[in-house]
Design a protein around this motif. Structure first.
Motif, PDB file in Angstrom:
ATOM      1  N   HIS A 140      -0.481  -5.186   3.423  1.00 42.13           N
ATOM      2  CA  HIS A 140      -1.765  -5.475   4.064  1.00 42.13           C
ATOM      3  C   HIS A 140      -1.716  -6.859   4.710  1.00 42.13           C
ATOM      4  O   HIS A 140      -1.648  -7.858   4.002  1.00 42.13           O
ATOM      5  N   ASP A 192      -9.746  -7.613   3.661  1.00 41.13           N
ATOM      6  CA  ASP A 192     -10.897  -6.754   3.962  1.00 41.13           C
ATOM      7  C   ASP A 192     -12.129  -7.314   3.262  1.00 41.13           C
ATOM      8  O   ASP A 192     -12.105  -7.552   2.046  1.00 41.13           O
ATOM      9  N   HIS A 230     -11.769  -6.078   8.649  1.00 42.36           N
ATOM     10  CA  HIS A 230     -10.390  -6.504   8.394  1.00 42.36           C
ATOM     11  C   HIS A 230     -10.181  -7.775   9.215  1.00 42.36           C
ATOM     12  O   HIS A 230     -10.277  -7.751  10.436  1.00 42.36           O
ATOM     13  N   HIS A 265     -16.189  -2.051   6.756  1.00 47.46           N
ATOM     14  CA  HIS A 265     -15.652  -3.338   6.292  1.00 47.46           C
ATOM     15  C   HIS A 265     -15.080  -4.088   7.475  1.00 47.46           C
ATOM     16  O   HIS A 265     -14.815  -3.506   8.531  1.00 47.46           O
ATOM     17  N   ARG A 308       0.788  -1.226   0.000  1.00 39.68           N
ATOM     18  CA  ARG A 308       0.000   0.000   0.000  1.00 39.68           C
ATOM     19  C   ARG A 308       0.819   1.275   0.000  1.00 39.68           C
ATOM     20  O   ARG A 308       1.860   1.363   0.647  1.00 39.68           O
TER      21      ARG A 308
HETATM   22 ZN   LIG Z   1      -7.509  -4.413   6.093  1.00 39.34          ZN
END
Ligand SMILES: [Zn+2]
Length: 284
Positions: free
Chosen positions: A180, A184, A261, A259, A170
Motif C-alpha cells: 500500500h 487511507d 487514499h 475513503h 496486501r
Molecule cells: Zn489506499
C-alpha cells in the motif's frame, strides 16, 4: 523518525589560509518508506547545491549561509546502504562529498481483502487503459520542478481516522499485490479533501484503480496524490495554496467504501504520509 543524526564536517581548503566548513547531518538510520531530512549548515553561500540520491540529481535553491534542510525519501523496495552525493559549488572551488544512508527493512503488517473478482484481475479489454493510466501517473510522480512551492507545516487533508496504514502488504482474494503506497483515511462521501501544501495540479483523471484522482506537484520532486474522489474540484495547471479544496471524498475506482487514499512521493518513491502530518517534518 529517529532523532539521532550523524554529522559530518567537510572543509574546503582555499589556498592555505581561507577555510570553509560545511556541516551535513543525516539520520543514523531510515526505515523503508520513510522520508528524512538532510541538514546542511555553512557560513558561506555556495553558488549551487546538487544532490544525487537514488540516481536522481536535484539542484536545490540555495538557502545558505546559515542552515538548510533537504527532504528525501527511502523507497519501500530498497534495503541496505545507498550513496548520497552532495556537491557544493563555492566561488573558490567545488566541495564534492559522498555519504551513505542505511535503509533498514521494516516489517509492515499483512492485510487480506476480499473484492469482486473483476477488481482483482481486470478484464483483458481494460489492460491497455490500465497501462496507459499507469504511465501517465508514473510520469506525474517523477516530475522534477526546480522550484519549491511548499514552505511550512503540512495540512491534514481530511479529519477522519486511518482505515489502512502505509506499507501494508496486501493480499486480494489470496493473491499477493504491491504494498500500500499511501494512507487511507475514513470519511463520509462528500467530505472536503484539502491540499497538504501549496503546489501546482499536474494531473487529474478518472482511473480504473484510483478512480477520480488528483496529483499535486509541490516542487523539487515532491508530489501528493488524492484518490477515489467523488468529485474533483481543481483543474490541471492550477496553482493552489495549502489547505485549498482539491475534491470530495468518494469511492470511485477500486474501493470498497468511501475513503481518501493519500499518497506522498519524493523523487518518484512512495513514503509514509503520516511522517509529514505528524509535525516533526515541519520546516522550522
Ligand atoms: Zn489506499
Amino acid at each position: 523518525m529517529k532523532s539521532a543524526f550523524l554529522t559530518w564536517v567537510f572543509f574546503l581548503f582555499v589556498w592555505t589560509l581561507n577555510v570553509h566548513a560545511v556541516t551535513v547531518s543525516i539520520p543514523e538510520q531510515v526505515g523503508q518508506g520513510e522520508p528524512f531530512w538532510v541538514e546542511i549548515s555553512s557560513e558561506q553561500k555556495p553558488l549551487s547545491i546538487n544532490v544525487n540520491w537514488m540516481d536522481k540529481v536535484v539542484e536545490y535553491p540555495v538557502d545558505l549561509p546559515g542552515k538548510q534542510r533537504i527532504l528525501l525519501g527511502a523507497g519501500l523496495d530498497h534495503k541496505g546502504k545507498y550513496p548520497l552525493n552532495i556537491v557544493f559549488d563555492f566561488p573558490e572551488g567545488v566541495l564534492d562529498k559522498s555519504l551513505h544512508i542505511n535503509i533498514e527493512e521494516k516489517n509492515y503488517p499483512v492485510q487480506h481483502l476480499t473484492l469482486p473478482e473483476s477488481m482483482v484481475t481486470p478484464p483483458q479489454e481494460l489492460i491497455d487503459r490500465i497501462v496507459r493510466e499507469r504511465e501517465k501517473t508514473l510520469a506525474a510522480l517523477n516530475t522534477l520542478s526546480k522550484k519549491r512551492f511548499w514552505s511550512d507545516e503540512f495540512a491534514r487533508p481530511v479529519p477522519g481516522e486511518i482505515s489502512s496504514p502505509f506499507g501494508v502488504r496486501r493480499f486480494l482474494n489470496q493473491q499477493p499485490r504491491a504494498p500500500h503506497r499511501g494512507v487511507d483515511f475514513r470519511g463520509p462521501e462528500g467530505t472536503p479533501v484539502k491540499s497538504l501544501d501549496a503546489g501546482v495540479v499536474i494531473l487529474t483523471g478518472d482511473f480504473y484503480y484510483g478512480g477520480q484522482t488528483v496529483i499535486i506537484d509541490h516542487g523539487l520532486g515532491f508530489q501528493t496524490v488524492y484518490m477515489h474522489l467523488s468529485k474533483i474540484k481543481v483543474n490541471e495547471k492550477e496553482q493552489i495554496s495549502k489547505g485549498d479544496l482539491v475534491g470530495l471524498v468518494g469511492m470511485t475506482g477500486r474501493a470498497t467504501g468511501p475513503h481518501l487514499h493519500l499518497g506522498v512521493y519524493l523523487l518518484g518513491e512512495a513514503v509514509d504520509p503520516m511522517f509529514l502530518l505528524g509535525g516533526q517534518f515541519n520546516l522550522q
